[in-house]
Design a protein around this motif. Structure first.
Motif, PDB file in Angstrom:
ATOM      1  N   VAL A   1      -6.494  -1.071  -4.212  1.00  0.00           N
ATOM      2  CA  VAL A   1      -5.622  -2.488  -4.255  1.00  0.00           C
ATOM      3  C   VAL A   1      -5.003  -3.153  -5.596  1.00  0.00           C
TER       4      VAL A   1
ATOM      5  N   SER B   1      -0.839   1.440   7.444  1.00  0.00           N
ATOM      6  CA  SER B   1      -0.275   2.184   6.821  1.00  0.00           C
ATOM      7  C   SER B   1      -0.890   3.751   7.368  1.00  0.00           C
ATOM      8  N   LEU B   2      -2.119   3.225   7.553  1.00  0.00           N
ATOM      9  CA  LEU B   2      -2.593   5.264   7.370  1.00  0.00           C
ATOM     10  C   LEU B   2      -2.150   5.412   8.918  1.00  0.00           C
TER      11      LEU B   2
ATOM     12  N   MET C   1      -7.437  -5.532   5.959  1.00  0.00           N
ATOM     13  CA  MET C   1      -7.760  -4.563   6.664  1.00  0.00           C
ATOM     14  C   MET C   1      -6.880  -3.558   7.995  1.00  0.00           C
TER      15      MET C   1
ATOM     16  N   CYS D   1     -14.990  -1.626  -2.778  1.00  0.00           N
ATOM     17  CA  CYS D   1     -13.824  -2.184  -2.205  1.00  0.00           C
ATOM     18  C   CYS D   1     -12.456  -2.243  -3.709  1.00  0.00           C
TER      19      CYS D   1
ATOM     20  N   LEU E   1     -12.096   2.149   1.701  1.00  0.00           N
ATOM     21  CA  LEU E   1     -11.841   2.039   2.748  1.00  0.00           C
ATOM     22  C   LEU E   1     -13.283   1.010   3.745  1.00  0.00           C
TER      23      LEU E   1
ATOM     24  N   ILE F   1      -8.540   3.083  -2.256  1.00  0.00           N
ATOM     25  CA  ILE F   1      -9.186   2.595  -0.181  1.00  0.00           C
ATOM     26  C   ILE F   1      -8.073   4.540   0.207  1.00  0.00           C
ATOM     27  N   VAL F   2      -7.486   5.277  -0.154  1.00  0.00           N
ATOM     28  CA  VAL F   2      -7.201   6.546   0.808  1.00  0.00           C
ATOM     29  C   VAL F   2      -6.285   7.607  -0.402  1.00  0.00           C
TER      30      VAL F   2
ATOM     31  N   ILE G   1      -3.849  -2.007   6.218  1.00  0.00           N
ATOM     32  CA  ILE G   1      -4.744  -0.685   5.601  1.00  0.00           C
ATOM     33  C   ILE G   1      -4.372   0.322   6.675  1.00  0.00           C
TER      34      ILE G   1
ATOM     35  N   THR H   1      -5.773 -10.462  -2.045  1.00  0.00           N
ATOM     36  CA  THR H   1      -6.474  -9.967  -1.735  1.00  0.00           C
ATOM     37  C   THR H   1      -7.902  -9.959  -2.260  1.00  0.00           C
TER      38      THR H   1
ATOM     39  N   LEU I   1       0.279  -1.420  -0.091  1.00  0.00           N
ATOM     40  CA  LEU I   1      -0.249  -0.120   0.161  1.00  0.00           C
ATOM     41  C   LEU I   1       0.941   1.279   0.249  1.00  0.00           C
TER      42      LEU I   1
END
Lengths: 209, 219
Positions: B87, B163-164, B157, B68, B179, B73-74, B160, B110, A157
């Motif tokens: 993804v 990572s955030l 999940m 998804c 997300l 996602i972000v 994620i 995933t 990511l």
């Protein structure tokens, strides 16, 4: 102490895929309900588990020593290994996430390798030591194995997200390959292990008594 | 197509998959589970209640799964410059960075495996709901069980979230639609994987025998 009947005493076996009951002599043929191969035990269980386990142990060192990613910003670049990534999170004040990643990336892989090694060795020498606890440990290895993949996903990511060329970049490094391989290999090792082998020496022991 | 119903498969016994002890099956109430007294492993559970909810949950999961993967996602912002990822974006970047093996691993765990599991379950459940047994029933049930350990949406999940947290130190992060979709999918899949596809045999045989699964009584 051991009043339970075993499949051998009852002369039955179960299809691993659909739970149909068959006579034991059917071992080696195909289940006539679902077509799956019928085996008394997972085929070549010990040999396969040893092979996957040794491969995983060989890759464990590079997985932890090689960097998994490099973060470059205007202020300079920083190369992280699995462990230094956890330290970075901790120093950053993200204690909870640091603890979760520490468990998933450091504790679980060591736990899996140690338990699987103990299991194959005790089964190899036909130990009758604490079968209940060993079976329970195997169940735990099966259940927690996948969670080690967290760091691989984080690298994926971040690498795709942080691509602001001049401002910041995240590059994946070879450690990620080794670490992903360790996770996959330990999963394959625990899948190929047959926990019934833990109980076989015990049942043989009871039969003699 | 009736090779499995005639003679009817014997499922009056249950063997513990961890210690090979033999037990006579008893009928459980919905939600109850049976455990092996010798080693403590779960033997089987009554999933009738879950079976009723399974098809709607599988279809909902498929729709959420599309969300998804279709939305970012972000989104991340540093000094007015912004980037976002999906993804597929993550899979593609890894492949471009000479990380084909890791890229494949992320893709399989995933995207591919969750989709295969949901797709195959839908393939089995829709005909069963209509009172028919789909072609290739046995191999498809086996395929779902084989692929199941490799679907890792809930682990993704967690990835994620980690990572955030890492990103929030260096940039402004704006959560994307995917997300929330991943959060929802994690919950939905927890329901799906609490159901053992092997239990579908009972329902298939009940249909073959001509009575609805709910009415089935064990001896």
């Amino acid at each position: 102490m051991n009043p339970v009947r075993t499949a051998e005493q009852a002369g039955v076996m179960e299809c691993p895929q659909c739970s149909a009951i068959h006579p034991r002599r059917r071992g080696g043929s195909a289940c006539d309900r679902c077509g799956a191969a019928l085996h008394l035990r997972k085929p070549d269980s010990l040999r396969r588990t040893w092979a996957f386990l040794l491969a995983a142990m060989a890759l464990y060192l590079p997985a932890n020593i090689l960097p998994i990613m490099t973060t470059g910003t205007l202020l300079g670049s920083q190369t992280n290994t699995i462990l230094s990534g956890v330290v970075y999170l901790w120093q950053d004040g993200s204690y909870f996430v640091a603890a979760v990643v520490f468990c998933a990336s450091i504790v679980i892989p060591i736990f899996k390798l140690a338990v699987l090694l103990m299991l194959v060795i005790t089964v190899q020498v036909r130990s009758i030591w604490r079968p209940v606890e060993r079976t329970r440990l195997y169940g735990m290895v099966e259940a927690v194995g996948r969670w080690s993949m967290v760091d691989v996903f984080v690298v994926a990511l971040l690498a795709s997200l942080v691509r602001l060329d001049a401002l910041a970049t995240v590059r994946p490094e070879p450690g990620a390959i080794a670490f992903g391989a360790v996770v996959v290999l330990t999963m394959l090792a625990s899948m190929s292990f047959d926990p019934r082998l833990i109980w076989d020496p015990l049942d043989a022991h009871d039969k003699q008594a | 197509m009736s090779n499995y119903s005639d003679p009817r498969a014997d499922t009056s016994l249950k063997l513990c998959e961890h210690c090979d002890a033999v037990f006579r099956r008893i009928r459980l109430d919905p939600g109850e589970r049976a455990y092996c007294p010798r080693c403590g492993t779960e033997l089987y559970r009554n999933n009738d209640r879950r079976y009723g909810a399974l098809l709607p949950v599988v279809l909902a999961s498929l729709i959420v799964f599309i969300c998804c993967n279709a939305f970012p996602i972000v989104t991340m912002e540093i000094q007015g410059v912004s980037t976002r990822t999906t993804v597929w974006g993550a899979v593609r970047v890894l492949a471009l960075e000479d990380m084909l093996s890791v890229s494949t691993l992320v893709f399989v765990t995933t995207m591919l495996m969750p989709l295969v599991e949901l797709g195959l379950l839908a393939y089995l459940l829709v005909p069963l709901w209509l009172g028919r047994i789909p072609a290739g029933f046995g191999p498809v049930v086996r395929l779902i069980r084989l692929g199941r350990p490799w679907g890792m949406i809930e682990v993704f999940m967690l990835g994620i979230v980690a990572s955030l947290v890492k990103l929030s130190a260096m940039a402004t992060v704006i959560p994307g639609v995917a997300l929330w979709a991943f959060g929802a999918l994690t919950v939905l899949l927890a329901v799906v994987v609490s159901f053992d596809p092997a239990d579908l045999w009972e329902h298939a045989e009940a249909i073959e025998a001509g009575y609805p699964p709910a009415a089935q009584e064990r001896p």
